[in-house]
Scaffold this motif. Structure first.
Motif, PDB file in Angstrom:
ATOM      1  N   THR A   8      -3.129   4.892  10.565  1.00 47.10           N
ATOM      2  CA  THR A   8      -4.552   4.972  10.253  1.00 47.10           C
ATOM      3  C   THR A   8      -5.228   3.612  10.399  1.00 47.10           C
ATOM      4  OG1 THR A   8      -6.165   5.568   8.539  1.00 47.10           O
ATOM      5  CG2 THR A   8      -4.098   4.615   7.777  1.00 47.10           C
TER       6      THR A   8
ATOM      7  N   THR B 148      -1.875  13.649  10.392  1.00 46.42           N
ATOM      8  CA  THR B 148      -2.355  13.894   9.030  1.00 46.42           C
ATOM      9  C   THR B 148      -1.184  14.217   8.110  1.00 46.42           C
ATOM     10  OG1 THR B 148      -4.455  14.693   9.889  1.00 46.42           O
ATOM     11  CG2 THR B 148      -3.923  15.283   7.621  1.00 46.42           C
ATOM     12  N   ARG B 149      -0.275  15.042   8.585  1.00 47.12           N
ATOM     13  CA  ARG B 149       0.916  15.365   7.796  1.00 47.12           C
ATOM     14  C   ARG B 149       1.750  14.106   7.553  1.00 47.12           C
ATOM     15  NH1 ARG B 149       5.536  19.457   9.950  1.00 47.12           N
ATOM     16  NH2 ARG B 149       6.241  17.614  11.086  1.00 47.12           N
TER      17      ARG B 149
ATOM     18  N   ARG C 219       2.389   8.350   2.499  1.00 47.18           N
ATOM     19  CA  ARG C 219       1.714   7.931   1.266  1.00 47.18           C
ATOM     20  C   ARG C 219       2.512   8.365   0.033  1.00 47.18           C
ATOM     21  NH1 ARG C 219      -4.048   6.797   0.292  1.00 47.18           N
ATOM     22  NH2 ARG C 219      -4.188   6.410  -1.925  1.00 47.18           N
ATOM     23  N   ALA C 220       3.028   9.580   0.061  1.00 54.54           N
ATOM     24  CA  ALA C 220       3.846  10.061  -1.059  1.00 54.54           C
ATOM     25  C   ALA C 220       5.081   9.184  -1.240  1.00 54.54           C
ATOM     26  CB  ALA C 220       4.245  11.517  -0.838  1.00 54.54           C
TER      27      ALA C 220
ATOM     28  N   LEU D 158       0.682  11.011   7.498  1.00 49.79           N
ATOM     29  CA  LEU D 158      -0.035  10.157   6.541  1.00 49.79           C
ATOM     30  C   LEU D 158       0.217  10.605   5.107  1.00 49.79           C
ATOM     31  CD1 LEU D 158      -3.491   9.509   8.231  1.00 49.79           C
ATOM     32  CD2 LEU D 158      -1.934   7.763   7.357  1.00 49.79           C
ATOM     33  N   ASP D 159       0.118  11.893   4.860  1.00 44.40           N
ATOM     34  CA  ASP D 159       0.357  12.419   3.512  1.00 44.40           C
ATOM     35  C   ASP D 159       1.786  12.150   3.073  1.00 44.40           C
ATOM     36  OD1 ASP D 159      -2.246  13.338   3.487  1.00 44.40           O
ATOM     37  OD2 ASP D 159      -1.708  15.410   3.977  1.00 44.40           O
ATOM     38  N   TRP D 160       2.730  12.374   3.978  1.00 41.47           N
ATOM     39  CA  TRP D 160       4.142  12.191   3.660  1.00 41.47           C
ATOM     40  C   TRP D 160       4.460  10.724   3.379  1.00 41.47           C
ATOM     41  CZ3 TRP D 160       8.054  10.159   7.143  1.00 41.47           C
ATOM     42  CH2 TRP D 160       9.362  10.276   6.654  1.00 41.47           C
TER      43      TRP D 160
ATOM     44  N   TRP E  66       2.419   4.154   7.324  1.00 44.99           N
ATOM     45  CA  TRP E  66       1.094   4.597   6.896  1.00 44.99           C
ATOM     46  C   TRP E  66       0.024   3.696   7.519  1.00 44.99           C
ATOM     47  CZ3 TRP E  66      -3.292   2.969   4.441  1.00 44.99           C
ATOM     48  CH2 TRP E  66      -4.171   3.961   3.980  1.00 44.99           C
TER      49      TRP E  66
END
Length: 196
Positions: free
Chosen positions: A151, A120-121, A127-128, A123-125, A147
């Motif tokens: 997922t 999850t971390r 995506r940013a 994915l967020d990173w 990314w």
């Protein structure tokens, strides 16, 4: 180094799909062609890489970009033995200017987090990174690939727009998909499957 990184991954040549690209170990026990439990061999290689991570971390600063990229590929597989591998990869990413190495570092960090239940971390990173137009092209492309590999979700419209402006990574020699370059047309198929 490519061989060491390959030996630290189970069922290497099936890793041309999104769901398998960043996976090191499979969910089930597997046996190699000689009847030995492949999980044990892969784990042994990962332990040796973790034990000898110091010299590999040093290679992240080598003059040759191929050496730096392959060092990231190998380090991402390590079962850590006291070395801050993620910190070393991030530190190198902060100063790296070669697009190929940037992509390998991003994939290495995403795989490292994924293996440690921090997807999850990651994915967020990622995506940013891919959504930031100020990021370097190698960073954005590596983050987009990572990314998608983290997922099963479909690519959102904003990612599709980013990918439409990015070249297929045929010239980048990604350590994670090197064998696709030697199969005619397979890299193009992989890119289409990944971005579909």
């Amino acid at each position: 180094m490519q061989l060491a990184g390959d030996l630290a991954r189970m069922d290497l040549f099936s890793k041309d799909s999104r769901s398998e690209l960043l996976r090191i170990m499979g969910p089930l026990a597997r046996y190699d062609s000689w009847g030995y439990l492949e999980n044990w061999a892969v784990e042994a290689v990962r332990m040796m890489i973790g034990r000898d991570a110091g010299p590999l971390i040093g290679l992240l600063n080598d003059d040759d970009p191929q050496v730096r990229g392959r060092a990231a590929y190998v380090l991402a597989t390590a079962l850590t033995a006291g070395q801050d591998i993620a910190g070393a990869l991030r530190e190198r990413l902060d100063v790296e200017r070669d697009p190929t190495v940037q992509m390998n570092l991003i994939l290495g960090l995403a795989q490292h987090d994924s293996e440690r239940d921090l997807a999850t971390r990651a994915l967020d990173w990622t995506r940013a990174l891919w959504s930031d137009p100020a990021s370097a092209s190698g960073v954005r492309l590596g983050a987009a690939i990572a990314w998608l590999a983290l997922t099963p979700e479909s690519a959102p419209p904003e990612l599709r727009r980013v990918l439409a402006d990015m070249p297929m990574p045929a010239t980048y020699e990604l350590a994670w998909i090197w064998w696709l370059d030697v199969r005619p047309g397979r890299l193009e198929d992989w890119w289409q499957d990944l971005t579909r």
